[in-house]
Design an enzyme around this catalytic site. Structure first.
Site, PDB file in Angstrom:
ATOM      1  N   ASP A   1      53.771 -17.129   1.070  1.00 45.06           N
ATOM      2  CA  ASP A   1      53.060 -18.375   1.368  1.00 45.06           C
ATOM      3  C   ASP A   1      53.967 -19.362   1.616  1.00 45.06           C
ATOM      4  OD1 ASP A   1      53.948 -18.897  -1.194  1.00 45.06           O
ATOM      5  OD2 ASP A   1      52.081 -19.652  -2.122  1.00 45.06           O
ATOM      6  N   CYS A   2      55.009 -19.392   1.416  1.00 46.17           N
ATOM      7  CA  CYS A   2      56.063 -20.639   1.793  1.00 46.17           C
ATOM      8  C   CYS A   2      56.389 -20.210   3.354  1.00 46.17           C
ATOM      9  CB  CYS A   2      57.278 -20.641   1.146  1.00 46.17           C
ATOM     10  SG  CYS A   2      56.853 -20.784  -0.637  1.00 46.17           S
TER      11      CYS A   2
END
Ligand code: LAN
Length: 728
Positions: free
Chosen positions: A456-457
């Protein structure tokens, strides 16, 4: 020099609670590498003035001006950003205290002690202050995390830490802590990590610690439980831990550790049969009891297998050491996190000596984890939140519809520069050999130095870059090929289920591996799991990419997105919510899931799932218009109301969720936003409320910037959808 001055730092007792001068602390940020510096002289302090961000984090008056009162959502956005933009640091990122876990400082301080590290007075003073401030007032203990009930883990470890930092045993607060610890059975009743760390310090005996055999690292890769299949945080902690265990390393006794042996147990140290206490654990610490299978394996490792294991011990230690060296090299000694970093340092000391270069490099890097707040000094859960929070700020401003306002241009440009600088540009050396996932093109949670891909980063980083670079007036710093690299990494991360996990694809069987979970204090840690939060970030990242560059891997992206959204849909619970693993709790994950559904056009009007989710949220709206959910929700996996009522960050999440779902009535959302606006201070700030984040089901962790980012996003989204009429 009087003798007291010459004694090593840890032998000198602190006599009173000093405080350092808060006006002398500065946060140094070098391309995202954050360290707090204490300026000793007035001259130094004058030459390096304190910024509003320094003052804010230290709990001093920020001296930022009051704004004109906000009546409309966009006025509140403006005020919020006026304040929050002042907290941006020079390299373009935002920072914050990232505390919560109460088991990190002890590992660091024990490591300093056994490696003879010279710790500055101001550091010792402020760590003591922090631990005093976080001591549970009623019973004198500490818990697993700052809001948790006292446990043996928290109490034994933080008691020890305070003593190592010079707090005298007859301090009333320590007397109280000791009484509590003894009433819980003493350090003997601690979980595995307590027993491990206390053995390293020399105040517990290794025969009372369940085995951590490095020999496991010799298992061929095809074996279903081979360590490379574990969740990266577990295997990277297991790695140095197994090296240290294999050496049964203990620091030689000192006068102080001799005293600690007397203090940590209700019975006489010499009378304790440690071997009989391998499995002793207080019920307060035993969230995930060991299975019969694990107990049997441990029994065999202790009673039957040692002769066989010793034949491959040296080979195992050598291989483990090589992996430790690769971890240090690939992260420039920053390491994956605050648990394996100190352990790696000890492992390097065991093999290369206390004065070796690697030990020095580790010593220097440990500072990256330390943070100073108004209470004192703590250890962050990572070496910072740089990329993650910066990406969210960009998205909040864009979603709020104010990114084109010239006022925010320098801030956004600087944030874009930061993300440009932090994208990982090359694979690890020996990537396959050290079991690392692809990382070229990815973003880490914190910094490029740390360098671990997170699904997700990477997605949020890429999304933020694409959003800004699409706007007039913003340069293309991250070119198309680098965005393609990011997408390529994401496309390698999908699980066969369709979902996305955190750092890697799931590499092992959950049921089998959780039956070997030896940590006792955490749940669901042994392998990667699919998460609605991570899956959503990837879906929305891919959606934006394919819209921007429709000719790159369009078919792969389409299929990946479809499978991910299907997984997210099916992860919905019968009550309509999604369980959150990284934020507290149902409000957090439901916001993400509804964003995913919206990305494929499933909103309230057409989707039963979106309807059920909205119903769930509305059922939990408080009379004051807000939402408030306790961290207990994460533990028991059912909604629990927050004891302090509505919370700004959770209210923003719920409002965003309803707007993502295109919930047809604006009234409930407006009521939530009114609460948020009423809580905004005259200078645009929102005050800190309850803790926001979680990991491993039981441990809470702070995301203080969420109280800015999500209200700003929610207010702006509302104004875009429903107009900017006055709400208060
Ligand atoms: C984090 C922080 C960020 C978090 C999100 C990006 C929010 C999430 O969506 C994916 C997982 C991730 C990257 C994550 C994983 C676990 C971490 C690193 C933490 C919660 C911060 C601290 C925690 C780490 C495991 C703490 C050390 C404790 C151990 C049990 C080893």
């Amino acid at each position: 020099m009087p003798p007291a001055e010459r004694a090593p730092w840890y032998e000198r007792a602190a006599t009173k609670d000093e405080r350092t001068d808060r006006t002398r602390w500065r946060l140094l940020d070098e391309r995202g590498r954050q360290r707090w510096k204490y300026l000793k002289t007035k001259k130094e302090a004058d030459e390096w003035p304190q910024t509003a961000a320094d003052r804010f984090h230290l709990g001093l008056d920020t001296q930022l001006p009051d704004q004109s009162p906000a009546h409309t959502p966009l006025e509140a956005v403006h005020n919020g950003l006026s304040f929050f933009s002042e907290l941006q640091l020079d390299p373009g990122n935002w920072a914050c205290e990232y505390g919560g876990p109460m088991f990190l400082l002890p590992g660091c301080v024990i490591t300093w002690y056994v490696t003879g590290t010279d710790v500055p007075e101001e550091t010792k003073t402020e760590i003591r202050n922090y631990l005093w401030a976080r001591q549970n007032k009623i019973d004198g203990g500490w818990g697993l995390h700052i809001e948790g009930d006292s446990s043996v883990f928290g109490t034994a470890m933080n008691y020890t830490t305070l003593r190592l930092l010079g707090a005298p045993a007859d301090d009333l607060r320590l007397i109280k802590a000791r009484a509590l610890l003894h009433s819980m059975g003493g350090a003997l009743m601690g979980p595995h990590w307590t027993k491990f760390w206390l053995s390293v310090l020399g105040v517990y005996e290794w025969e009372g610690v369940n085995p951590v055999p490095p020999q496991l690292w010799l298992l061929p890769d095809w074996v279903p439980i081979a360590p490379w299949r574990w969740w990266v945080h577990m295997r990277q902690v297991f790695l140095p831990m197994s090296f240290i265990w294999s050496h049964r390393y203990s620091h030689p006794l000192t006068p102080l550790t001799r005293q600690l042996r007397n203090e940590l147990y209700p019975q006489a140290y010499a009378a304790i049969s440690f071997a009989a206490h391998r499995n002793s654990i207080s019920p307060k610490d035993n969230y995930h009891p060991k299975t019969a299978l694990l107990n049997t394996i441990n029994w065999a490792l202790v009673n039957v297998l040692p002769p066989v294991m010793s034949t491959i011990q040296k080979r195992a230690e050598d291989w483990v050491y090589e992996l430790i060296q690769m971890e240090d090299a690939n992260t420039d000694y920053a390491n994956l996190g605050p648990v394996n970093a100190p352990m790696n340092m000890i492992a390097r000391m065991i093999r290369e000596g206390v004065d070796s270069e690697p030990v020095k490099r580790h010593r220097d890097r440990l500072d990256d984890f330390l943070w100073v707040n108004k209470e004192g000094m703590l250890m962050n859960g990572t070496n910072g939140v740089q990329t993650w929070d910066t990406a969210f700020v960009i998205q909040a401003v864009v979603e709020a519809g104010v990114a084109q306002d010239p006022k925010w241009h320098p801030m956004l440009l600087n944030a874009l520069k930061f993300l440009d600088d932090q994208q990982i540009r090359e694979e690890c050396r020996d990537q396959a050999k050290c079991y690392r996932h692809n990382r070229k093109g990815a973003w880490a949670f914190s910094t490029r130095d740390q360098g671990y891909t997170v699904s997700d980063c990477t997605a949020e980083g890429a999304k933020s870059v694409m959003l800004l670079q699409a706007l007039p007036g913003f340069p293309t710093l991250v070119d198309r090929s680098r965005l393609e690299d990011a997408i390529d990494v994401l496309l390698t991360m999908q699980n066969s289920t369709g979902g996305f996990a955190s750092y890697e694809q799931t590499r092992g069987n959950a049921t089998l591996m959780e039956s070997l979970n030896a940590a006792e204090v955490f749940g669901n840690i042994m392998v990667e799991y699919d998460y609605p939060e991570c899956s959503t970030a990837v879906v929305t990242g891919l959606a934006l990419f394919t819209k921007t560059f429709p000719d790159y891997r369009a078919e792969d992206i389409k299929i990946t997105m479809k499978r991910a959204v299907d997984w997210i849909s099916n992860a919905q619970r019968p009550d309509g919510a999604w369980y959150g693993s990284w934020g507290i709790c149902f409000t957090y994950a439901t916001m993400f899931a509804l964003e995913s559904l919206a990305a494929v056009g499933d909103t309230y009007a057409s989707s039963k799932r979106a309807q059920a989710a909205c119903k769930f949220l509305l059922e939990h709206q408080n009379a004051d218009g807000g939402w408030g959910e306790s961290y207990r929700s994460c533990e028991i996996q059912e909604w629990v109301d927050h004891p302090q009522g509505s919370q700004v960050a959770q209210t923003a999440w719920a409002c965003i969720a309803l707007m993502e779902a295109d919930f047809p009535e604006k009234e409930p959302i407006a009521r939530g936003l009114k609460l948020i606006m009423k809580r905004q201070q005259a200078n645009g700030e929102w005050l800190q409320e309850g803790i926001e984040g979680v990991f491993n089901k039981t441990c809470m962790i702070s995301y203080p910037n969420y109280k800015f980012v999500f209200p700003i996003k929610a207010l702006g989204m509302f104004a875009r959808r429903h107009g900017d009429a006055a709400l208060i």
